[in-house]
Every structure is written in structure tokens, then in C-alpha cells.
Design a protein around this motif. Sequence first.
Motif, mmCIF file in Angstrom:
data_model
loop_
_atom_site.group_PDB
_atom_site.id
_atom_site.type_symbol
_atom_site.label_atom_id
_atom_site.label_comp_id
_atom_site.label_asym_id
_atom_site.label_seq_id
_atom_site.Cartn_x
_atom_site.Cartn_y
_atom_site.Cartn_z
ATOM 1 N N GLY A 34 -11.321 7.374 -4.744
ATOM 2 C CA GLY A 34 -10.139 6.520 -4.874
ATOM 3 C C GLY A 34 -8.932 7.210 -4.264
ATOM 4 N N ARG A 35 -8.122 6.429 -3.567
ATOM 5 C CA ARG A 35 -6.914 7.001 -2.948
ATOM 6 C C ARG A 35 -5.761 6.039 -3.172
ATOM 7 N NH1 ARG A 35 -5.212 4.905 2.236
ATOM 8 N NH2 ARG A 35 -4.715 3.524 0.538
ATOM 9 N N PHE A 36 -4.703 6.546 -3.801
ATOM 10 C CA PHE A 36 -3.573 5.713 -4.186
ATOM 11 C C PHE A 36 -2.307 6.186 -3.478
ATOM 12 C CE2 PHE A 36 -6.764 5.598 -7.387
ATOM 13 C CZ PHE A 36 -6.783 4.299 -7.850
ATOM 14 N N LEU A 37 -1.564 5.242 -2.908
ATOM 15 C CA LEU A 37 -0.267 5.566 -2.299
ATOM 16 C C LEU A 37 0.816 5.166 -3.283
ATOM 17 C CD1 LEU A 37 -0.797 4.291 1.368
ATOM 18 C CD2 LEU A 37 -1.232 6.571 0.396
ATOM 19 N N ILE A 38 1.633 6.148 -3.666
ATOM 20 C CA ILE A 38 2.650 5.917 -4.694
ATOM 21 C C ILE A 38 4.018 6.173 -4.074
ATOM 22 C CG2 ILE A 38 3.465 6.663 -6.972
ATOM 23 C CD1 ILE A 38 0.511 7.619 -7.454
ATOM 24 N N ASP A 39 4.924 5.205 -4.207
ATOM 25 C CA ASP A 39 6.218 5.325 -3.526
ATOM 26 C C ASP A 39 7.199 6.176 -4.346
ATOM 27 O OD1 ASP A 39 7.580 3.773 -5.413
ATOM 28 O OD2 ASP A 39 7.637 1.968 -4.178
ATOM 29 N N PRO A 40 8.396 6.454 -3.787
ATOM 30 C CA PRO A 40 9.336 7.345 -4.488
ATOM 31 C C PRO A 40 9.809 6.814 -5.844
ATOM 32 C CG PRO A 40 9.888 7.227 -2.163
ATOM 33 C CD PRO A 40 8.855 6.179 -2.407
ATOM 34 N N GLY A 57 -0.483 0.922 -2.516
ATOM 35 C CA GLY A 57 -1.781 0.606 -1.933
ATOM 36 C C GLY A 57 -2.850 1.493 -2.522
ATOM 37 N N PHE A 58 -4.070 1.015 -2.498
ATOM 38 C CA PHE A 58 -5.174 1.896 -2.874
ATOM 39 C C PHE A 58 -6.437 1.508 -2.157
ATOM 40 C CE2 PHE A 58 -4.862 -1.245 -6.369
ATOM 41 C CZ PHE A 58 -6.126 -1.789 -6.377
ATOM 42 N N GLU A 59 -7.356 2.452 -2.099
ATOM 43 C CA GLU A 59 -8.638 2.251 -1.440
ATOM 44 C C GLU A 59 -9.663 3.008 -2.270
ATOM 45 O OE1 GLU A 59 -10.055 2.965 3.056
ATOM 46 O OE2 GLU A 59 -9.531 4.801 2.003
ATOM 47 N N VAL A 60 -10.819 2.408 -2.487
ATOM 48 C CA VAL A 60 -11.863 3.091 -3.246
ATOM 49 C C VAL A 60 -13.174 2.985 -2.479
ATOM 50 C CG1 VAL A 60 -13.033 3.330 -5.467
ATOM 51 C CG2 VAL A 60 -10.737 2.327 -5.385
ATOM 52 N N ARG A 100 -13.332 9.256 3.980
ATOM 53 C CA ARG A 100 -12.179 8.410 4.303
ATOM 54 C C ARG A 100 -11.603 8.709 5.678
ATOM 55 N NH1 ARG A 100 -10.561 9.199 -1.881
ATOM 56 N NH2 ARG A 100 -11.474 11.196 -1.428
ATOM 57 N N ASN A 101 -10.643 7.876 6.082
ATOM 58 C CA ASN A 101 -9.959 8.066 7.348
ATOM 59 C C ASN A 101 -8.515 8.488 7.065
ATOM 60 O OD1 ASN A 101 -8.513 7.760 9.727
ATOM 61 N ND2 ASN A 101 -9.796 6.075 10.432
ATOM 62 N N VAL A 102 -8.235 9.752 7.251
ATOM 63 C CA VAL A 102 -6.918 10.283 6.908
ATOM 64 C C VAL A 102 -5.829 9.656 7.776
ATOM 65 C CG1 VAL A 102 -5.529 12.387 6.747
ATOM 66 C CG2 VAL A 102 -7.931 12.442 6.104
ATOM 67 N N SER A 103 -6.151 9.418 9.066
ATOM 68 C CA SER A 103 -5.154 8.807 9.956
ATOM 69 C C SER A 103 -4.719 7.451 9.424
ATOM 70 C CB SER A 103 -5.727 8.609 11.360
ATOM 71 O OG SER A 103 -6.215 9.810 11.852
ATOM 72 N N GLU A 104 -5.662 6.699 8.861
ATOM 73 C CA GLU A 104 -5.329 5.375 8.339
ATOM 74 C C GLU A 104 -4.416 5.492 7.114
ATOM 75 O OE1 GLU A 104 -5.139 2.476 9.131
ATOM 76 O OE2 GLU A 104 -5.150 1.259 7.319
ATOM 77 N N SER A 105 -4.666 6.492 6.277
ATOM 78 C CA SER A 105 -3.767 6.695 5.129
ATOM 79 C C SER A 105 -2.355 7.024 5.617
ATOM 80 C CB SER A 105 -4.270 7.831 4.242
ATOM 81 O OG SER A 105 -5.499 7.484 3.662
#
Lengths: 84, 133
Positions: free
Chosen positions: B54-60, B66-69, B76-81
Motif C-alpha cells: 500500500g502506498r498513500f500520498l498525504i498532503d501538508p 491518493g493511494f495504490e495497493v 511499484r513504479n516510483v516515477s509514477e508516485s
Amino acid sequence: MPEAFKPGCSRPQSGPVEEEKSEINMAGETSVKEGKKPMIKVGQKAPDFSAPAYCKGEFVEVKLSEYLGKWVVLCFYPGDFTFV
Amino acid sequence: MSVDSVFVHKMWNDHELSKMVDGGVPFPMLSDGGGKIGTMYGIYDGAGGVNTRGRFLIDPDGIIQGFEVLSPPVGRNVSESLRQIQAFQLVREKQGTEATPSGWKPGKKTLKPSPDLVGNVWKEWNTKMAFDD
């Protein structure tokens, strides 16, 4: 920022950082705790937590809410010594 | 973050990761023994006893943007994150006056949502723009 801790047999536990909530509300009704698990949704607040961590040679305690003001990538993976 | 202890994290960093990344991992490697945090985020696999990818993008402001599991065998694709973070940073800076269509990356055209854009996206954006060059 993250606080260092001394590693030992007992060390900080990972887990949720609960917001203060009362067991009984003003109307005298029972617990606010309901069996329902929170669903993660975009646009919602990321549940706060604290967890022990290894960072650049030190063991530290990390709390998500310490990162307010910054963008955070929170990345889970199945296990060390696997790929990410 | 994984269910491994901080001691295992140290070993992994010192004995393997530091051979791939100069100076070792530059960010905290968090330990989630028992998967309590993974459970909170809905990505803990109780049967396997591990957190899934699981990867979660958390804003300030602490809001999940956003998240992806993914299940364990696929990485995963780090460039896409990073692209997603750049897009979220742009729309945050523009306070909603601009949006990033499919395939956007820095330097590519954004869209300015307005009543006039309705039905006219085809003039501003084409399907080729959904892909990398």
C-alpha cells in the motif's frame, strides 16, 4: 521531530494515535466506539499513528502528525529483504 | 513500513540497501509489529501476517490525496508516485484553477476547468497526450 529511543527488550509499540474522545457523550448515551472499521478514502484525514523506526543509524519514534506541512509518501511492503 | 522490527530494518539497511543507495536509506524505516497501522489503513493481510504493498500520498494538511495497493509479487513504479505528487502539488498551488489530465507530467499542458471547457476538451487535449513520448 522524531525522538530517539534506546533499543532494548521493550521498545515503543506501533499503533494509532487516538484523538481524545469520551466514553459517554453529553446526552449520557454509551460509548462512541463502534465496531466499524474506518474506511480509507481520498480527501479524508490520514489516521495518525506513531511507530518505532530505524533512520540513519538511530532508532527513533516517528509520529505521522509531526510531518504536517510536508508531503508524505507512506509506503507499506510485505517484508524486509524483499523488493519494494 | 513493514511488520519487521527496527532491528531487522537496521540489518537490511546496513547489509543490503546501503549497497544500492549511497549512505543507506535516507528516510525512516517504520516498524508495524502486528500490523496495527496496516490494519488502520486497510492494507494488512491477516492470513499472511504482512502488510501488502500500500502506498498513500498525504498532503501538508494531513489529507490523503491518493493511494495504490498491490499484492506482494508486483513491485511499484516510483516515477509514477513522484509524478502524482508533482501533479497534486501543482493543483494545490493553483488552488483548483488548473487540473492535470491523463498522462500529465511537468511541462505538459494542464486544463483550466470552466463552463467553456465543457464539450471542448478535445480541442485542448488528445489521446496521444495520455502516454509518455
